[in-house]
Scaffold this motif. Structure first.
Motif, PDB file in Angstrom:
ATOM      1  N   THR A 154      89.671  32.542  82.972  1.00  0.00           N
ATOM      2  CA  THR A 154      90.302  33.977  82.663  1.00  0.00           C
ATOM      3  C   THR A 154      89.559  35.228  83.075  1.00  0.00           C
ATOM      4  OG1 THR A 154      91.737  32.815  80.699  1.00  0.00           O
ATOM      5  CG2 THR A 154      91.225  35.048  80.516  1.00  0.00           C
ATOM      6  N   MET A 155      88.333  35.113  83.007  1.00  0.00           N
ATOM      7  CA  MET A 155      87.555  36.149  83.247  1.00  0.00           C
ATOM      8  C   MET A 155      87.645  36.393  84.900  1.00  0.00           C
ATOM      9  SD  MET A 155      83.518  36.671  82.257  1.00  0.00           S
ATOM     10  CE  MET A 155      82.717  35.522  83.417  1.00  0.00           C
ATOM     11  N   LEU A 156      87.326  35.372  85.593  1.00  0.00           N
ATOM     12  CA  LEU A 156      87.595  35.416  87.032  1.00  0.00           C
ATOM     13  C   LEU A 156      88.993  35.958  87.319  1.00  0.00           C
ATOM     14  CD1 LEU A 156      85.776  32.335  88.119  1.00  0.00           C
ATOM     15  CD2 LEU A 156      85.005  34.596  88.277  1.00  0.00           C
ATOM     16  N   GLU A 157      90.070  35.881  86.572  1.00  0.00           N
ATOM     17  CA  GLU A 157      91.251  36.217  87.028  1.00  0.00           C
ATOM     18  C   GLU A 157      91.325  37.605  86.433  1.00  0.00           C
ATOM     19  OE1 GLU A 157      95.445  36.408  88.067  1.00  0.00           O
ATOM     20  OE2 GLU A 157      93.839  34.919  88.399  1.00  0.00           O
ATOM     21  N   LEU A 158      90.765  38.000  85.426  1.00  0.00           N
ATOM     22  CA  LEU A 158      90.688  39.674  85.116  1.00  0.00           C
ATOM     23  C   LEU A 158      89.790  40.172  86.316  1.00  0.00           C
ATOM     24  CD1 LEU A 158      90.673  41.978  83.417  1.00  0.00           C
ATOM     25  CD2 LEU A 158      88.763  41.300  82.086  1.00  0.00           C
ATOM     26  N   ALA A 159      88.659  39.741  86.751  1.00  0.00           N
ATOM     27  CA  ALA A 159      87.674  40.363  88.009  1.00  0.00           C
ATOM     28  C   ALA A 159      88.705  40.557  89.016  1.00  0.00           C
ATOM     29  CB  ALA A 159      86.686  39.502  88.176  1.00  0.00           C
ATOM     30  N   LYS A 160      89.400  39.488  89.151  1.00  0.00           N
ATOM     31  CA  LYS A 160      90.541  39.624  90.430  1.00  0.00           C
ATOM     32  C   LYS A 160      91.426  40.822  90.482  1.00  0.00           C
ATOM     33  CE  LYS A 160      94.051  37.047  91.193  1.00  0.00           C
ATOM     34  NZ  LYS A 160      95.069  35.793  91.394  1.00  0.00           N
ATOM     35  N   ARG A 161      92.101  41.168  89.317  1.00  0.00           N
ATOM     36  CA  ARG A 161      92.975  42.135  88.871  1.00  0.00           C
ATOM     37  C   ARG A 161      92.354  43.372  88.916  1.00  0.00           C
ATOM     38  NH1 ARG A 161      97.367  39.892  85.854  1.00  0.00           N
ATOM     39  NH2 ARG A 161      97.482  37.527  86.171  1.00  0.00           N
ATOM     40  N   LEU A 162      91.101  43.540  88.509  1.00  0.00           N
ATOM     41  CA  LEU A 162      90.288  44.719  88.406  1.00  0.00           C
ATOM     42  C   LEU A 162      89.941  45.288  89.906  1.00  0.00           C
ATOM     43  CD1 LEU A 162      88.259  44.497  85.300  1.00  0.00           C
ATOM     44  CD2 LEU A 162      90.459  45.407  85.442  1.00  0.00           C
ATOM     45  N   SER A 304      98.198  32.761  77.811  1.00  0.00           N
ATOM     46  CA  SER A 304      96.992  33.318  77.153  1.00  0.00           C
ATOM     47  C   SER A 304      96.101  34.241  78.019  1.00  0.00           C
ATOM     48  CB  SER A 304      96.168  32.198  76.669  1.00  0.00           C
ATOM     49  OG  SER A 304      96.724  31.494  75.642  1.00  0.00           O
ATOM     50  N   THR A 305      96.061  33.871  79.378  1.00  0.00           N
ATOM     51  CA  THR A 305      95.308  34.754  80.146  1.00  0.00           C
ATOM     52  C   THR A 305      95.879  36.146  80.311  1.00  0.00           C
ATOM     53  OG1 THR A 305      94.328  32.777  81.368  1.00  0.00           O
ATOM     54  CG2 THR A 305      94.566  34.831  82.474  1.00  0.00           C
ATOM     55  N   GLU A 306      97.171  35.936  80.509  1.00  0.00           N
ATOM     56  CA  GLU A 306      98.022  37.187  80.615  1.00  0.00           C
ATOM     57  C   GLU A 306      97.567  38.430  79.325  1.00  0.00           C
ATOM     58  OE1 GLU A 306      99.400  39.014  82.873  1.00  0.00           O
ATOM     59  OE2 GLU A 306      99.576  37.006  84.663  1.00  0.00           O
ATOM     60  N   LEU A 307      97.705  37.587  78.100  1.00  0.00           N
ATOM     61  CA  LEU A 307      97.240  38.495  76.950  1.00  0.00           C
ATOM     62  C   LEU A 307      95.951  39.040  76.910  1.00  0.00           C
ATOM     63  CD1 LEU A 307      98.972  36.297  74.111  1.00  0.00           C
ATOM     64  CD2 LEU A 307      99.810  38.429  75.023  1.00  0.00           C
ATOM     65  N   ALA A 308      94.908  38.136  77.464  1.00  0.00           N
ATOM     66  CA  ALA A 308      93.736  38.558  77.553  1.00  0.00           C
ATOM     67  C   ALA A 308      93.656  39.795  78.351  1.00  0.00           C
ATOM     68  CB  ALA A 308      92.672  37.481  77.963  1.00  0.00           C
ATOM     69  N   ILE A 309      94.083  39.641  79.536  1.00  0.00           N
ATOM     70  CA  ILE A 309      94.282  40.870  80.457  1.00  0.00           C
ATOM     71  C   ILE A 309      94.787  42.028  80.039  1.00  0.00           C
ATOM     72  CG2 ILE A 309      94.857  41.595  82.689  1.00  0.00           C
ATOM     73  CD1 ILE A 309      94.327  38.709  83.706  1.00  0.00           C
TER      74      ILE A 309
END
Length: 321
Positions: A154-162, A304-309
């Protein structure tokens, strides 16, 4: 995440904090609805699969499997173009932690990246997820797919989006080591941070973000301590399979059901820094060899990952207004 339950004697002594058992919650009977078909989740799922594979050997701190997981995460951050922190990419440490035989010195390594902010570049949101798990016990590999390959993915997906859509605040992306041995990496991070503690706006900790099947909730702990975060996150819309839920942080949530000290965010809390913890409830495979990639419902994990982001984005917009 959250030290192992007492019945799991092979790893219980390795942990230093009290854990909570699964709370009573309604079972989600409806089948999972596919998450956002327009979003490509292939890398998210691949990160989860690789980090929880048998060849990672349960990712114990100081083990070959832990080193292999670390090399993978470093490679992913570099592929994304996430720059090292001011102190470098790696933050090695040595600390005393517990094992079933007693205490021993663990040599661990935190992984740190930085993404500059566009509006408040001198304040940092520290996003954390621990990449270690409990290793091999009695010949069985504890893969830790949900705990916590999921939070790292999830954190790596957030990093990709950022990287594609930069944050307003600067962000430290931190994969922590030694959580299962007593929050060791998190303790070292706040003792020797790459930026001054006064420059840290908050900690957002992801630990177990995949298995929301039992109650359809991604729990947010910390709004009792920091109630100003609650209205911000109340605006985050539920996903088809998962919604945010708040709690497990009040004086009434005693012992097993209080998560304030349950994961790496506790080190930030003890240092006087604002924190929020995102994680799912307990499930039967928690801290068991059966916490496998195959047990994870992709649509639930993706929601869940979408909610975290979405939670991160809401907090990023709101802070320092």
């Amino acid at each position: 995440m959250r030290p192992v339950l007492a019945s799991l004697s092979v790893i219980a002594a390795a942990l230093t904090l009290a854990a909570c058992e699964t709370t009573t919650a309604p079972v989600v009977e409806t089948p999972a609805v596919a998450a956002s078909p327009s979003v490509d989740y292939a890398q998210l799922m691949e990160d989860l699969r690789i980090l929880s594979a048998d060849d990672m050997q349960g990712r114990d701190t100081g083990s070959e499997g832990g080193a292999k997981a670390r090399a993978y995460i470093v490679g992913r951050l570099e592929a994304l173009g996430v720059q090292p922190s001011p102190m470098g990419r790696l933050q090695p440490w040595e600390m005393q932690g517990r094992t079933r035989e007693g205490t021993k010195t663990f040599s661990g390594t935190n992984i740190i990246g930085v993404i500059p902010g566009t509006r408040v570049g001198d304040k940092y949101i520290v996003v954390t997820a621990h990449y270690d798990h409990v290793g091999v016990n009695d010949g069985q590999i504890f893969n830790g797919a949900d705990d916590n390959a999921s939070g790292v993915a999830t954190m790596l997906e957030l990093a990709k989006r950022l990287k594609a859509n930069p944050p307003e605040h600067s962000v430290l992306i931190v994969a922590l080591d030694g959580e299962e041995r007593g929050l060791l990496g998190a303790k070292h991070f706040v003792e020797a941070p790459p930026v001054p503690l006064h420059a840290i706006a908050m900690n957002l900790n992801f630990d177990m973000t995949a298995r929301a099947d039992s109650d359809g909730k991604l729990w947010v702990t910390g709004t009792y301590q920091h109630p100003y975060f609650r209205p911000v996150l109340d605006q985050v819309a539920a996903r088809p399979n998962v919604a945010l839920a708040f709690g497990k942080d009040t004086p009434q949530d005693e012992g097993a059901d209080n998560w304030v000290e349950a994961s790496d965010h506790a080190a930030f809390h003890r240092a006087g820094l604002p924190f929020l913890y995102f994680g799912v409830n307990y499930h039967p495979d928690y801290h068991r060899p059966s916490d496998h990639f195959e047990k994870i419902n992709p649509a639930v994990f993706q929601d869940s990952t979408e909610l975290a982001i979405a939670g991160f984005r809401a907090l990023d917009r709101w802070l320092d207004q």
